[in-house]
Structures are given as structure tokens and as C-alpha cells.
Design an enzyme around this catalytic site. Structure first.
Site, PDB file in Angstrom:
ATOM      1  NE  ARG A   1      60.888  52.835  -5.035  1.00 35.49           N
ATOM      2  CZ  ARG A   1      61.980  52.254  -4.515  1.00 35.49           C
ATOM      3  NH1 ARG A   1      62.549  51.241  -5.155  1.00 35.49           N
ATOM      4  NH2 ARG A   1      62.496  52.667  -3.384  1.00 35.49           N
TER       5      ARG A   1
ATOM      6  NE  ARG B   1      33.568  56.049  -1.778  1.00 36.27           N
ATOM      7  CZ  ARG B   1      32.403  55.498  -2.097  1.00 36.27           C
ATOM      8  NH1 ARG B   1      31.783  55.879  -3.201  1.00 36.27           N
ATOM      9  NH2 ARG B   1      31.856  54.582  -1.331  1.00 36.27           N
TER      10      ARG B   1
ATOM     11  CE  LYS C   1      60.550  51.557  -0.498  1.00 37.57           C
ATOM     12  NZ  LYS C   1      60.693  50.331   0.272  1.00 37.57           N
TER      13      LYS C   1
ATOM     14  CD  GLU D   1      61.455  42.348  -2.767  1.00 28.11           C
ATOM     15  OE1 GLU D   1      62.159  43.284  -3.162  1.00 28.11           O
ATOM     16  OE2 GLU D   1      60.282  42.497  -2.416  1.00 28.11           O
TER      17      GLU D   1
END
Ligand code: PMP
Length: 291
Positions: A50, A103, A150, A183
């Protein structure tokens, strides 16, 4: 306490990151919350997969291989003599200038691993169940910042957590922009109705939790109950027979009141209690050994 920072184990006081790190300046980075039980790291491979998927999504190159990351996690646990505990693994974009452009981050991303003993909710809440509210803060839309990245940007969840705290409870249900249940601030949500287990799919704004996956497997394979990943309304939460939350830190925690509505009998439900037991067995008997 020893912290892993860019290949070295350092004392807590020396574990410092530059103020020019884009993880601090912009939340530009990713993390995982992992857990060790009984000398084994639970689903470490899945957590690393993940982490790598989050990295891919934000175009960040993790400066270690998965095998070396696994070794670094174990090395940190060993250095802290922890056989049970929480592991926070984060990778930041690294140091750049004050602009957004990654960058300009000329140094490689920083890898940090912090391990600690864990206690999220008091034992009483597992026995009696917890109360939650619905936050007015909505989940990030999956087509803007995907909840499956995440990332170090948890402001959306923090705003909802602040609402929970203001209401005197510890967790909040977050709805997506269409008003369906997504959630909670740091947990996935499940309900049981007429013997069927339901949870929102990723498309509704749920993180595909590692605990969520383990619970789905246990429900199907051990409890032999049907599982449906479906859109859920808050009405279906209020009228469920049982409700619980899942997460690495929380494991499985029963919910008995949502927005002042008693759920089911007002006590942790039978299926929830069985899943808690099965999950404890699974977590304590599987995983990558720490040695
Ligand atoms: N949703 C969110 C927003 C989370 O932060 C977490 C904790 N990582 C979860 C769900 C649960 O996921 P997991 O079971 O992988 O810990």
C-alpha cells in the site's frame, strides 16, 4: 527510544527533519501505520504494497527496496526491544525550496520509522462499545485527492476528528460528497443487518484498510457470513443490528451509539464479538517474525 532516520538508528532527540522538507511544508509524503503482535509484524507485505501504491500515485520514488524496508522495520523493532507495538513508517518528498515543485527537492526522500507501545482506546470501550457522531466535514472526493493515497495530508480527517472531540466522543463517521458513508477519521466502518456484513467500497471514499481486508476474509471464511461492499447511508447505520470500526491501531471496536441513536441492543453485537475474537487469534499467530 531509537528512531530509524534515513538508514540510521538515532535517539529521539536527534531524529530531526529540515523545515524545508516538503512533507512539512506541503504534506507532500506518504505513511503507513503497522502493528506488531507477539513478535510478528502483522501483514507487513500488504502495508508495504500500500505504501508503494501511495508512492506511485504521487510519483515519489522510495529510496529503498521493499525487502530493505522490511529489514529496516524489523531492525527498528529490535533496537527498541518491542515485540508488540505500533510502527509508523513515513516517506517524505525531501528538502526543496519554498515552491511546490517536487523537482526542486534535490535530496532524496526521507524515510522515518517510529515504533512505540500502543493504546488507542480504553479497554472499557471494547467491552461496552463506543459512541460516534457524523461529522459535517465531508471526505475528500476520490477524483481530487484519493482517500487511497495514504498521504501526510490528513487535514480532512483532522477536521472531522475535531468535531468528534467537540461532541465529547472519540470517532466521527465521515460522509462522502454525495452524502453516503465513507469511513471514519482513522478507521473503516462496517454494519451488520440481518446477518449480512456491509462496508462501503473504495469508490465511496473508504481507504482500503488492511484490517478491513482481514475482517472481510474472517467473515467469509470463518464465520461463513455474506459480505457486501455497498453504498451505505447514515440511515442504514442508525438502523443496523450491529456496527463496528476497524483499523490497525483500533483493531475492531464496537459502535453502540451513532448521533444519539442506539444501535441494535445498545451493546456490542454477537457477530462483532466473534470477529474480535477471530481477529485477535489471526493477528497474534500470523505475520513476519521479528528476528
Ligand atoms: N481509514 C483511514 C482514514 C485511516 O487512516 C486508517 C488507518 N490506517 C484506516 C481507515 C484503517 O486502515 P488500516 O486497517 O489499514 O489501519
Amino acid at each position: 527510544m531509537k528512531i530509524y532516520l534515513d538508514g540510521k538508528l538515532v535517539a529521539k532527540e536527534d531524529a530531526k527533519i529540515s523545515v524545508f522538507d516538503h512533507g512539512l511544508l506541503y504534506g507532500d509524503g506518504i505513511f503507513e501505520g503497522i502493528r506488531a503482535y507477539n513478535g510478528r509484524v502483522f501483514r507487513l507485505k500488504e502495508h508495504l504494497d500500500r505504501l508503494w501504491a501511495s508512492a506511485k500515485a504521487i510519483n515519489l520514488t522510495i529510496p529503498l527496496s521493499k525487502i530493505d524496508m522490511e529489514k529496516a522495520v524489523i531492525k527498528t523493532l529490535l533496537a527498541n526491544k518491542l515485540t508488540d507495538g505500533y510502527i509508523r513508517l513515513l516517506v517524505t518528498r525531501g528538502c526543496g525550496d519554498l515552491g511546490l515543485d517536487p523537482r526542486k527537492c534535490t535530496q532524496p526522500p526521507s524515510v522515518v520509522i517510529i515504533t512505540d507501545a500502543i493504546s488507542l482506546y480504553p479497554d472499557k470501550l471494547y467491552e461496552e462499545g463506543m459512541e460516534v457522531i457524523t461529522a459535517s466535514t465531508r471526505r475528500n472526493r476520490p477524483d481530487t485527492l484519493s482517500p487511497n493515497i495514504k498521504s501526510l495530508n490528513y487535514l480532512n480527517n483532522i477536521l472531522a476528528k475535531m468535531e468528534a472531540v467537540r461532541s465529547g466522543v472519540m470517532e466521527a463517521i465521515i460522509l462522502n460528497s454525495e452524502g453516503y458513508v465513507a469511513e471514519c477519521t482513522g478507521d473503516n466502518i462496517f454494519i451488520i443487518k440481518d446477518g449480512i456484513l456491509y462496508t462501503p467500497p473504495a469508490s465511496e471514499g473508504a481507504l482500503i484498510g488492511i484490517t478491513r481486508d482481514a475482517v472481510i476474509e474472517l467473515a467469509k471464511n470463518k464465520l461463513k457470513i455474506q459480505v457486501r461492499e455497498e453504498k451505505l447511508t447514515i440511515y442504514s447505520v442508525y438502523n443496523s443490528d450491529e456496527c463496528f470500526l476497524t483499523g490497525t491501531a483500533a483493531e475492531i471496536i464496537p459502535v453502540v451509539i451513532a448521533d444519539s441513536r442506539e444501535i441494535g441492543s445498545g451493546k456490542p453485537g454477537k457477530i462483532t464479538v466473534k470477529l474480535i475474537k477471530e481477529f485477535k487469534n489471526l493477528a497474534r499467530s500470523t505475520g513476519i517474525p521479528i528476528k
